[in-house]
Design a protein around this motif. Sequence first.
Motif, PDB file in Angstrom:
ATOM      1  N   PRO A 104       0.811  -1.224   0.000  1.00 20.34           N
ATOM      2  CA  PRO A 104       0.000   0.000   0.000  1.00 20.34           C
ATOM      3  C   PRO A 104       0.839   1.265   0.000  1.00 20.34           C
ATOM      4  CG  PRO A 104       0.048  -0.956   2.199  1.00 20.34           C
ATOM      5  CD  PRO A 104       0.748  -1.932   1.288  1.00 20.34           C
ATOM      6  N   PHE A 105       2.178   1.153   0.027  1.00 19.55           N
ATOM      7  CA  PHE A 105       3.025   2.336   0.084  1.00 19.55           C
ATOM      8  C   PHE A 105       3.881   2.406  -1.167  1.00 19.55           C
ATOM      9  CE2 PHE A 105       2.463   0.768   4.442  1.00 19.55           C
ATOM     10  CZ  PHE A 105       1.660   1.795   4.910  1.00 19.55           C
ATOM     11  N   TRP A 151      -5.143   1.793   7.805  1.00 23.57           N
ATOM     12  CA  TRP A 151      -5.702   1.518   6.482  1.00 23.57           C
ATOM     13  C   TRP A 151      -6.549   2.685   5.982  1.00 23.57           C
ATOM     14  CZ3 TRP A 151      -4.419  -1.696   2.856  1.00 23.57           C
ATOM     15  CH2 TRP A 151      -3.699  -2.855   3.177  1.00 23.57           C
ATOM     16  N   VAL A 191      -4.033   5.047   4.584  1.00 26.91           N
ATOM     17  CA  VAL A 191      -3.473   4.512   3.340  1.00 26.91           C
ATOM     18  C   VAL A 191      -4.466   4.694   2.191  1.00 26.91           C
ATOM     19  CG1 VAL A 191      -2.785   2.390   2.168  1.00 26.91           C
ATOM     20  CG2 VAL A 191      -1.917   2.888   4.454  1.00 26.91           C
ATOM     21  N   TYR A 243      -4.414   8.144   1.140  1.00 29.12           N
ATOM     22  CA  TYR A 243      -3.133   8.353   0.459  1.00 29.12           C
ATOM     23  C   TYR A 243      -3.221   7.909  -0.989  1.00 29.12           C
ATOM     24  CZ  TYR A 243       2.021   8.453   0.285  1.00 29.12           C
ATOM     25  OH  TYR A 243       3.319   8.738  -0.007  1.00 29.12           O
ATOM     26  N   TYR A 244      -3.799   6.721  -1.210  1.00 28.25           N
ATOM     27  CA  TYR A 244      -3.929   6.201  -2.571  1.00 28.25           C
ATOM     28  C   TYR A 244      -4.923   7.031  -3.389  1.00 28.25           C
ATOM     29  CZ  TYR A 244      -1.226   1.958  -3.266  1.00 28.25           C
ATOM     30  OH  TYR A 244      -0.219   1.072  -3.516  1.00 28.25           O
ATOM     31  N   ASN A 301       4.286   7.694   7.618  1.00 26.22           N
ATOM     32  CA  ASN A 301       3.335   7.956   6.532  1.00 26.22           C
ATOM     33  C   ASN A 301       2.842   9.400   6.557  1.00 26.22           C
ATOM     34  OD1 ASN A 301       3.564   5.285   5.764  1.00 26.22           O
ATOM     35  ND2 ASN A 301       1.800   4.630   6.964  1.00 26.22           N
TER      36      ASN A 301
END
Length: 557
Positions: free
Chosen positions: A95-96, A398, A401, A404-405, A427
Amino acid sequence: MMDLSDLTLLLTQFRFIRPVWLLLFVPFAWLFYVQWKSQEAGSQWQRTLPEHLRKALTVGGSGWRRQLPLLILMLTTILVILVCAGPTWKKQPSPFHEDKTPLIVLMDTSQAMLEKDVAPDRLTRAKQKVEDLLAIRAGGGNALIAYAATAHVAMPLTRDIAVFKPMLEALSPEIMPREGKNAASAISLIQQQLQRRDIPGTVLLISNDVSAQSISQFHDYFSQHQHQLLVLAAGDNTRTSDLPLNMNHLNALVDMSNADLHALTVDDTDVEWIKRKVENHAALNASTHQPWQDMGYYLLFPVALLLLLWFRRGWLVQWSVAALAVVTLLAVPEPVYAESVHQVNLDSQKSAPPEPDVGERLKQFWLDLWLTPDQQGQWYFRRGDYLEAAEHFADPLWKGVAYYYASQFNAAHTVFMQSSEEVMQFNAANALAHQREYVAALKLLRELVKTYPDNAAMQHNLQVIEGIIEEINQFSESQSGGENANEGSVELGDEPQTADGADEQTNTQVMIQDKLTAEQLLGDEAIANKWLERVEADPKMFLRSKFSIQYQQAQEP
């Protein structure tokens, strides 16, 4: 269409996540053998009857038709056992973006790229292909190196496509310090961009020709590293050109450097080919710490189709019930235990979202019956609906994340800052960097490196942020009007005077002579916005100035 890299990935990476389930083949093979022999023995008496009496007295067919239900049951059982064993040949995507393979676009910017054997010209078509590639590429850092007689980094590794595209569009032979074609001059820059990465990267060379010296140096470099070289041939030998496409030299480069070659195409075949090559190379060199992605769930579709046959009368209904029970158990998602957190209102100024329609409410009701909020978030996340996934996730990691995405970096930073855990703070620093809050990201990363000195990823990102700020400092120095400044210097002080339909006029006598540091540029929002607007307004001027300074520094003893 599968190529050699797809086959290599499948053969080298294929394995079972839960191989113990394969032991079920032993008892089931014995049961099917016994059942097969039993049916064969039951049909022995039929062979003693005359054929016309056997056809009149036999119900349900004979021969292979009689064994067909058992054969279908055997196939279904094999597929179910394989699902339980978890076949796979690739790792789960991280996921990063730091874990994504880097891609370096090595763009030939010599005069040869202005040939028009490929409409409208080679360089323009190459830029279009790179833009198409960035649009479909899922994550990963992208760097841009332009070369003619000398090579220069137009854009260091970044995931921000909006920043990458203006620099790509600004490339042209006129911004290069010297004319010529020397692809090997970019090797040191490639090494500089990739040496800080933990995983091998991909170099995409776009050109119509390479020299023998460059071929030899590329061979020396790529034979010592695990990086992948892809060559996109720019040109068309079916049309006349002053500087034609030299496939002999490009093929020699491919053979000596263990590279792959593809020609420019009218459709997106070449872009899809590059994307597949990059992904396969990343999968072959994925970190051993990444979990394997279970590919066995795709086998549930043929299992479901085979189970439909069991509704036929007389087809061993008792076996179908048992098989359906096994499939049902497999389909039940594993529970996810997550900490419940309060969701922050990230934008109170926005109007309330519209009420969901009946279909959405029914869908949400159905999901609530079977899935926890985190499982629903995972369901949306795997489908690429990251913003919807963030709204469902309860786990703060999550949730951040997913934001972030979805490129909602402000929201992601807000969520990550809810916890002081190492990964959350790391993050949060990455989210700040994507908002171009480089100074704040630098301060946070420095604190984290002091607290967690053994974290290599933090140290790497700290070096990247320091490099970005150093680039800003160098550009600020080139714009200061000092001895290294050239005609491309711009004013960072007073508001420029413009008129409708007239070009912007600047007065060199009022240019700022003091050098602004990165902290000064980014610390003052007004100055930062003015600086970014001027850079984005004419990236060609910025690159010309940057390349000229780098060339002059390289010539100094």
